[in-house]
Design an enzyme around this catalytic site. Structure first.
Site, short mmCIF file in Angstrom:
data_model
loop_
_atom_site.label_atom_id
_atom_site.label_comp_id
_atom_site.label_asym_id
_atom_site.label_seq_id
_atom_site.Cartn_x
_atom_site.Cartn_y
_atom_site.Cartn_z
N CYS B 115 25.12 44.58 -66.46
CA CYS B 115 24.14 43.55 -66.75
C CYS B 115 23.64 43.21 -65.12
O CYS B 115 24.22 42.61 -64.14
CB CYS B 115 24.88 42.27 -67.07
SG CYS B 115 24.23 40.72 -67.21
N CYS B 118 23.39 38.89 -64.58
CA CYS B 118 24.44 38.15 -64.31
C CYS B 118 25.84 38.99 -64.80
O CYS B 118 26.09 39.96 -63.52
CB CYS B 118 24.41 36.90 -65.18
SG CYS B 118 24.23 36.77 -66.76
N SER B 119 26.50 38.94 -65.79
CA SER B 119 27.57 39.66 -65.96
C SER B 119 27.82 39.61 -67.47
O SER B 119 29.08 39.73 -67.92
CB SER B 119 28.90 38.97 -65.22
OG SER B 119 28.79 37.67 -65.51
N CYS B 120 26.87 39.70 -68.48
CA CYS B 120 26.98 39.83 -69.80
C CYS B 120 27.84 40.99 -70.05
O CYS B 120 27.65 42.05 -69.73
CB CYS B 120 25.62 39.96 -70.44
SG CYS B 120 24.41 38.53 -70.21
#
Lengths: 132, 211
Positions: B115, B118-120
């Protein structure tokens, strides 16, 4: 492989832990726990709960977190979990402030109340906020 | 103030502050208190969430999905066609997997998930994203230099293998089905699930038969 190096082929490179981290920053943290402190888990738990409850969308959370991470990267913050979760907290505060009646002032006030509660509670006693 | 008194005061000061939570922890406590007071979150929900994601879910659910896909060709096809519905068959559907795409490795294709924003991450089947997935270094390098990133994890991809990098978003997340290791034909789904690593379902691990 401490203690099991045996004979190394000529020219083999032996790296110290810090050199290993510098060369392989991602592999070096593989296996670390997802949370280093309880508050980090709480940030994600609250964010996910508020997405489920509909206070803000998953997309809004992603955008806010992405913006905070970008700001941290531009500011050359250390690339570690502490920074990541501080960004997550910043994103969460921003979204709560813009999607509920809870404003920055009340967040700061409640934070101060908790600090006072910790400072005035003797060791070993449960820390509670004074009820008004 | 005598030296003794000064030392004593310093000790008391240190003692008082030694159990004061960090600035971030205080801010989270403040936020949670306000949200609970307003009835916007239930503290039991938060506790249950943390317990579930730190102790129960982990990547085990994803490993079960992969093991089933390896064992059951019809399930594999349903998973590739409509991942949320297939995952729902196992009772694992969550907010983060409502929009999920499953991509499959082969002899000539290796899939890597990132991602970049961000950090999906499909956390309802893989648990909380690992530290490296959230790092700026991974988010920036996975697209620019996937072979370098994979080499860092000890995965050498031959030039004949195409690497496909998938950039997750809040609306679409990915799960990699790694290749089933050779010599596992007689294994049960439970045994197969034990072979599936978290990293293989993100793409930073490939040959599960090794090691």
């Amino acid at each position: 492989m401490p203690g099991s190096m045996g004979k190394l082929p000529e020219g083999s490179l032996i790296l110290s832990e810090s050199e290993e981290t510098a060369l392989k920053p991602l592999a070096a943290v593989d296996g670390q726990p997802a949370f280093e402190e309880a508050w980090q888990a709480e940030v994600l738990a609250i964010a996910d709960t508020l997405v489920r409850n509909g206070m803000f969308s998953a997309g809004a959370w992603s955008d806010a977190l992405g913006a905070a991470l970008e700001e941290a990267a531009v500011g050359e913050a250390i690339d570690n979990q502490e920074t990541y979760y501080r960004c997550a907290l910043q994103a969460l505060e921003t979204l709560v402030a813009s999607n509920s009646e809870i404003d920055r002032q009340s967040m700061a006030g409640k934070r101060k109340d908790w600090e006072q509660a910790y400072l005035s509670t003797p060791h070993g006693q449960p820390v509670n906020l004074k009820t008004e | 103030m005598s030296d003794f008194d000064a030392k004593k005061v310093a000790e008391i000061h240190e003692h008082l502050h030694s159990h004061l939570p960090s600035e971030s922890a205080l801010r989270v406590k403040a936020l949670e208190t306000l949200l609970v007071d307003k009835g916007l979150v239930n503290p039991q929900t938060i506790d249950a969430w943390i317990e579930a994601y730190t102790e129960e879910i982990g990547p085990k659910r994803g490993a079960r999905v992969v093991a089933k896909a390896w064992s059951d060709p019809d399930y594999r096809q349903r998973l590739l066609d409509d991942a949320p519905a297939a995952i729902d068959e196992l009772g694992y559907l969550g907010k983060a997997t409502a929009h999920l795409k499953v991509v499959e490795n082969s002899d000539t294709v290796h899939n890597l998930v990132v991602c970049t924003l961000c950090s999906c991450y499909p956390f309802s089947i893989l648990g909380i994203a690992p530290a490296w997935y959230k790092a700026a270094a991974y988010r920036s390098r996975a697209v620019r230099d996937p072979r370098g990133v994979l080499a860092e994890f000890g995965v050498d991809i031959g030039d004949n293998v195409e690497i496909r990098v998938w950039d997750s978003t809040a609306e679409l997340r990915y799960l990699v089905i790694p290749q089933r290791p050779a010599g596992t034909e007689g294994m049960s789904e439970d045994e197969l699930a034990e072979l599936v690593t978290r990293n293989s379902m993100i793409g930073t691990d490939r040959d599960l038969g090794e090691g």
